[in-house]
Structures are given as C-alpha cells and as structure tokens.
Write an enzyme that holds these catalytic residues in place. Structure first.
Site, PDB file in Angstrom:
ATOM      1  N   THR A 181       1.499  57.165 -28.447  1.00 16.85           N
ATOM      2  CA  THR A 181       0.681  55.972 -28.420  1.00 16.85           C
ATOM      3  C   THR A 181       0.706  55.397 -27.010  1.00 16.85           C
ATOM      4  O   THR A 181       1.687  55.569 -26.297  1.00 16.85           O
ATOM      5  CB  THR A 181       1.221  54.971 -29.456  1.00 16.85           C
ATOM      6  OG1 THR A 181       0.597  53.736 -29.245  1.00 16.85           O
ATOM      7  CG2 THR A 181       2.716  54.792 -29.371  1.00 16.85           C
ATOM      8  N   GLU A 328       1.661  54.252 -35.096  1.00 18.32           N
ATOM      9  CA  GLU A 328       3.027  54.080 -35.596  1.00 18.32           C
ATOM     10  C   GLU A 328       3.076  54.038 -37.114  1.00 18.32           C
ATOM     11  O   GLU A 328       4.148  53.977 -37.697  1.00 18.32           O
ATOM     12  CB  GLU A 328       3.635  52.776 -35.050  1.00 18.32           C
ATOM     13  CG  GLU A 328       3.936  52.799 -33.550  1.00 18.32           C
ATOM     14  CD  GLU A 328       2.765  52.355 -32.701  1.00 18.32           C
ATOM     15  OE1 GLU A 328       1.615  52.438 -33.181  1.00 18.32           O
ATOM     16  OE2 GLU A 328       2.985  51.922 -31.560  1.00 18.32           O
ATOM     17  N   LYS A 437      -9.504  48.209 -25.717  1.00 18.58           N
ATOM     18  CA  LYS A 437      -9.899  49.392 -26.494  1.00 18.58           C
ATOM     19  C   LYS A 437     -11.372  49.698 -26.276  1.00 18.58           C
ATOM     20  O   LYS A 437     -12.237  48.945 -26.692  1.00 18.58           O
ATOM     21  CB  LYS A 437      -9.611  49.186 -27.965  1.00 18.58           C
ATOM     22  CG  LYS A 437      -9.463  50.517 -28.680  1.00 18.58           C
ATOM     23  CD  LYS A 437      -8.782  50.344 -29.996  1.00 18.58           C
ATOM     24  CE  LYS A 437      -8.132  51.628 -30.454  1.00 18.58           C
ATOM     25  NZ  LYS A 437      -7.525  51.472 -31.770  1.00 18.58           N
ATOM     26  N   TRP A 442      -7.523  53.698 -25.599  1.00 20.21           N
ATOM     27  CA  TRP A 442      -6.841  52.565 -24.976  1.00 20.21           C
ATOM     28  C   TRP A 442      -6.888  52.589 -23.459  1.00 20.21           C
ATOM     29  O   TRP A 442      -6.810  53.646 -22.842  1.00 20.21           O
ATOM     30  CB  TRP A 442      -5.367  52.552 -25.382  1.00 20.21           C
ATOM     31  CG  TRP A 442      -5.116  52.175 -26.792  1.00 20.21           C
ATOM     32  CD1 TRP A 442      -4.597  52.975 -27.760  1.00 20.21           C
ATOM     33  CD2 TRP A 442      -5.353  50.909 -27.415  1.00 20.21           C
ATOM     34  NE1 TRP A 442      -4.495  52.270 -28.936  1.00 20.21           N
ATOM     35  CE2 TRP A 442      -4.955  51.006 -28.754  1.00 20.21           C
ATOM     36  CE3 TRP A 442      -5.870  49.680 -26.956  1.00 20.21           C
ATOM     37  CZ2 TRP A 442      -5.047  49.942 -29.650  1.00 20.21           C
ATOM     38  CZ3 TRP A 442      -5.966  48.627 -27.849  1.00 20.21           C
ATOM     39  CH2 TRP A 442      -5.566  48.758 -29.169  1.00 20.21           C
TER      40      TRP A 442
END
Ligand code: ADP
Length: 540
Positions: A181, A328, A437, A442
C-alpha cells in the site's frame, strides 16, 4: 467444553479442488493484447494452475517464497492467483503503474524470488530488473518466445507434469498473498493475507447483501488484479463457479461495453473514473448496447457521486452499488446495499444512502474515534474509522514503522474520517492521510512537497488534492519562492519529472505569498483546500 465440528482448514487448495470437481464446464474468457478473445474452461484453468504450482517447485520455489506478478486481468494471472498459493508460495502482485524506484523497493522488500511478467509489461520490468534479486523472470506470452534472460511461461507449463501436483494440506494461517500500500511518508508497506483470510473474504464477498455472486453470474473485474486481489473477485468467483470475463489491458469504454453485452456480464466492479467514462459512452449511444443482464455494478476506491448512481439507474437500468475498502482489509469493508427499513423511504432518500459508503459486511466491525471518545452512530458525529475482522491486517509485513496504525486493543486505524448513522452506514467526509487519489491510484502529497522543497528556488511547497471530473482528484502545488529566486511552472515540472511516475506530476503550480500554517508549524491543508475551492487548472 470444546465443540466437535471438524477442524477443516480454510485454504485456497480447497477452492481449487472445488472448481476441479464441480465447475469444469464453466468458461473463462480473456481479451488478449491484440483484442482477440481467448476462451477456455475451468477444467483447463485448474489443470494449468496445477502445472504452474509444479513448475514453480521445479524452479526451486519453496513454501513461503514470494512470487511477484506484473500483469493485467488475464487467465494467466488467474492461474498465478491459484497456482502460486497452492504451491505453498506467496503471490505478490505489483502495480505496474508505479515508478521504478517504488517497484524496486517493493520487490526487494518482499524478497520476490520469481517474477511473472505480462508480455505487454516487459518494458516496465526492464526498468528495474537489474536492481532486484529476482532469480527467475518469466514472460507470460502465448507466442512462446521469451526475451533474453526470461523464461517462457508456456514452455514452463509444457515441461510440468500435472500428475505431480497433490493438493497440499497446510495450516490455514499460512500466508497466501501480499500487496503493498502507498504510504503518506516513507516507503510502501505490505499487507500479507493468509489462506484463511482469503477464503473467508471470498465467502463474504459472494453473500447476498455483499455482491450476491452465484454460479450463474458472469463477472468482469475492471479493478486490476494488482489492486488488492481485484477486490477479491477472482477468488470469490472461482469459489462459486461464476464465469469470468477478463478484460486484459482493454479498459476503454467501447471494449468494456462490447464485453458486457457479448459475454452477458451480470456483475462488474471498478473505480469511478472507469465507470464515468462508460456512462458517457452509454449516454452518447443509449440504444447501442444491451446490458439488461447486469445486476450490479460495484463502484469503490473513491467516492461515487450521487449523480452517477442516479444516471446509471434512471437512464440505463443499472444498479450501482457503492463499496469501501482498503488494501489492509483484503479489501472489502462496507457495501451500500439497502436494508428493508431504507427501502421504505422515498427514492431520493434511498439514493442518499446508496451514495454513502455502506454498512459493514459480515465479520467486519467498525467504530469511529472522535476527539472525545467514540462517535455516536447518529450520522453527524465525526471520527476516524477503525475496523477489525478476520481479513483485516494485524500488522504490516516487516514494517514496524507502521505499528501506530494499530490500536492497543487490536483495531486498525483507517485514516478515513467518517460519520456513522443508525443503520451503520458510513459516510467518508475527509482523509487524515495526506494522499491524493487520481484514477484509483495514490499520489503522496508529502513526497511531492519534499521533492519540490529540494528545488533551489523553493522555500515552501504544499500539495493538495483538487477535485477533478475525470480522475476524481488531482494534485495542485502551492509554492512559496525563496526571496530573490525565481522558477517557472515548467522548471518545477521538469525538476519532478525524473523522480515520479507521470500521473503524480501536479496539474498546477500556484505561486503564493505564504501557506497557512498551524500553531505547531504544519501546513494547514484544510485552509489551503478552502482557498483553492472551485479551482480549475488551466491545462487540464
Ligand atoms: P483500493 O484498492 O480500494 O483503492 P487502497 O488501500 O489503495 O485500496 O485505498 C483505500 C482508501 O481509499 C480508503 O482508506 C479510502 O480513503 C479510499 N476509498 C476506498 N473506497 C472509497 C469510497 N467508496 N469512497 C471514498 N473513499 C474510498
């Protein structure tokens, strides 16, 4: 007293075996890079996944080793989704849109031993292959020809004997897959899913109030397989035996609309950017496509505007379902399907609920931590959303710097600021993480700021998200120049270009006298965002 149910391990080999026994006749269709269709059945898919597992072992891949992939949504990637974890290894999907420095870090940190590279992404691989310790690079191509230094995927499978595959019995807590991430600061962090978390997540995804997936569905995952397991759709689809339509690299509206109609797609999922483009194409030629088979279009990753949900429903008879999740959490957290109380409300009120991010799926629990304790579920009190559940990360992979994202009592702090209403529906109002975003990908404002402030003429730089019709958000950089120094927009753009992926580069640079600061000397982004409200950069 202990219960006497069997201690059956929840593993991906079980899902593969189920597909093997029950769904051999079901079809999997893929758009090749040249746009032609590749078709085969679950029987072929199972056989080739087994061969991949055997071939990896022959290459020396052992239980727990990481196998990276750089690929689009294709049947071969699906084979890796099962073949890799069913060999005992860990599937590690890499996002080919990232800058090569990030890809280097991610492949290195994960310790990828093998890399499976789609033939259309070899150029991405070549940018960082010499910087990582990958032992075997495999090119996924049907032609069978491999570039220098790479193994051909087809030759690898041809040399593997399917009968050497035995369904392994391993502990359900063993790692199955991982995904990195983007961090606000510092380096990306890995979420590491287990077999158990993946199987439970698949069951939940298929449930009626989540995605309602059954054997009779045809699923087209628009969300890439390198974004959190394509939101778990490949695993959930194979669990229920749904037909899969893999779009390959073709995510333009015309190709997708053709796929929807010709393959009678019943279910699709992706980010708002993609489905906004599809909506425009549909509006331009409303009679052209028959999408009557589609029961749900899941949109998530960024907030879906209410107008989009309404337009799809009213003009094209398509049910848009809003969903929220995170890398996550495998990723599904909340889904905006309506309950029977909400269905009693007026259409406009129902639409308000559909535009929220939804309520928690079974086995996920939520709470919002406000400034004075947990926020009431009144639809107004604000707090940072915290979650827990069997597919929510308990920590990051070898990244203790991320430990502060986990509370002492075992919840994960999402960084999303929300309200929760009496039905448990969350509404995201802001993000505490300093990220932008754009089109589902991202951009770290902090990294851009640091790079801009390294420019000799720049005293201060603050990067904020500005709303963008197509990409949801785009970066805007507010710049304070050092006294007596000068720099143009082009200078700053050129300065950033070499270190960042193209889509990271700000759409606009605004030279300002000062940037609003907090008492503790941090940029006041909220104030800055207010200052630039309604701003449209000249060149977008
Ligand atoms: P994904 O692949 O779903 O984008 P990420 O972990 O990259 O997963 O991003 C998760 C974050 O994306 C959330 O914490 C939230 O900030 C944002 N997000 C995801 N879904 C939505 C949504 N439906 N509405 C608003 N923001 C969302």
């Amino acid at each position: 007293m202990k219960g006497l149910a069997q201690n059956f391990q929840l593993t991906l080999p079980y899902i593969l075996r189920r597909a093997d026994q029950l769904y051999g006749y079901r079809e999997i269709v893929t758009r090749r890079p040249d746009k032609s269709f590749h078709r085969y059945t679950y029987a072929d898919f199972v056989s080739r996944s087994k061969k991949l597992a055997v071939a990896l072992k022959k290459l020396g891949v052992e239980s727990g080793d990481r196998v990276g992939t750089l690929g689009w949504n294709t049947y071969q990637h699906l084979e890796a989704y099962f073949g890799v974890p069913c060999s005992g290894a860990v599937l590690h999907t890499l996002n080919p849109r990232l800058h090569e420095d990030d890809l280097t870090f991610i492949a290195d940190h994960a310790g990828d031993k093998v890399m499976l590279v789609d033939e259309t992404l070899v150029s991405v691989w070549e940018k960082f292959r010499d910087r990582v310790g990958v032992e075997h690079a495999i090119v996924v191509t049907e032609s069978g020809e491999a570039p220098e230094g790479m193994i051909s995927y087809e030759e690898l499978l041809a040399d593997a004997d399917e009968s050497d595959f035995e369904y392994p019995d391993f502990d359900e807590n063993q790692a199955a897959a991982m995904c990195y991430t983007s961090g606000t600061t510092g380096r990306p962090k890995g979420a590491l899913y287990s077999h158990r978390s993946t199987v439970l997540h698949s069951m939940m995804a298929a449930m009626g109030n989540t995605f309602s997936l059954t054997e009779s569905d045809c699923v087209l995952p628009v969300v890439p397989m390198f974004h959190v397991n394509a939101w778990g759709l490949p695993y959930a689809s194979v669990l229920v035996g749904a037909k899969l339509m893999m779009p390959g690299p073709h995510l333009d509206p015309a190709s997708m609309l053709e796929d929807f109609e010709e393959e009678a797609v019943t279910f699709t999922a992706g980010v708002p950017t993609v489905f906004l483009a599809v909506l425009q194409a549909l509006d331009a030629e409303p009679e052209k496509y028959d999408l009557s088979k589609m029961h749900s279009m899941i949109i998530g990753g960024s907030a879906v505007p209410k107008g989009v949900i309404k337009a799809y429903g009213e003009r094209h008879g398509i049910n848009v379902v809003h969903a929220w999740g995170m890398t996550e959490m495998s990723p599904i957290g909340t889904v905006s399907t309506l309950n029977s109380e909400i269905e009693k409300l007026s259409e406009e009120e129902q639409l308000d609920y559909k535009a929220k991010q939804g309520y928690p799926v079974p086995l996920v629990e939520i709470r919002a931590r406000g400034e004075e304790g947990f926020a009431a579920w009144d639809g107004e009190s604000l707090g940072e959303l915290e979650v827990r559940g069997p597919w929510v990360a308990s920590s990051y992979y070898e990244a203790p710097e991320g430990d502060d994202k986990f509370t002492d009592d075992g919840w994960f702090k999402t960084g999303d600021i929300v309200t929760i209403d009496k039905y448990g529906f969350i509404k995201i109002t802001d993000r505490s993480k300093d990220l932008i975003k754009s089109g589902g990908e991202w951009i770290s404002s902090v990294e851009l700021e640091n790079a801009l402030m390294a420019h000799p003429a720049v005293a201060q730089a603050a990067v904020i998200a500005i709303p963008h019709e197509k990409w949801d958000e785009r970066p805007l950089a507010a710049i304070v120049l050092k006294e007596g120094e000068s720099a143009t927009e082009e200078d700053l753009h050129g300065h950033l270009e070499k270190d960042f992926a193209k889509f990271w580069l700000p759409d606009a640079y605004e030279f300002v006298e000062s940037i609003p600061m907090t008492a503790t000397g941090k940029f006041q982004k909220l104030k800055l965002r207010e200052q630039f409200e309604g701003y449209t950069p000249a060149q977008s």
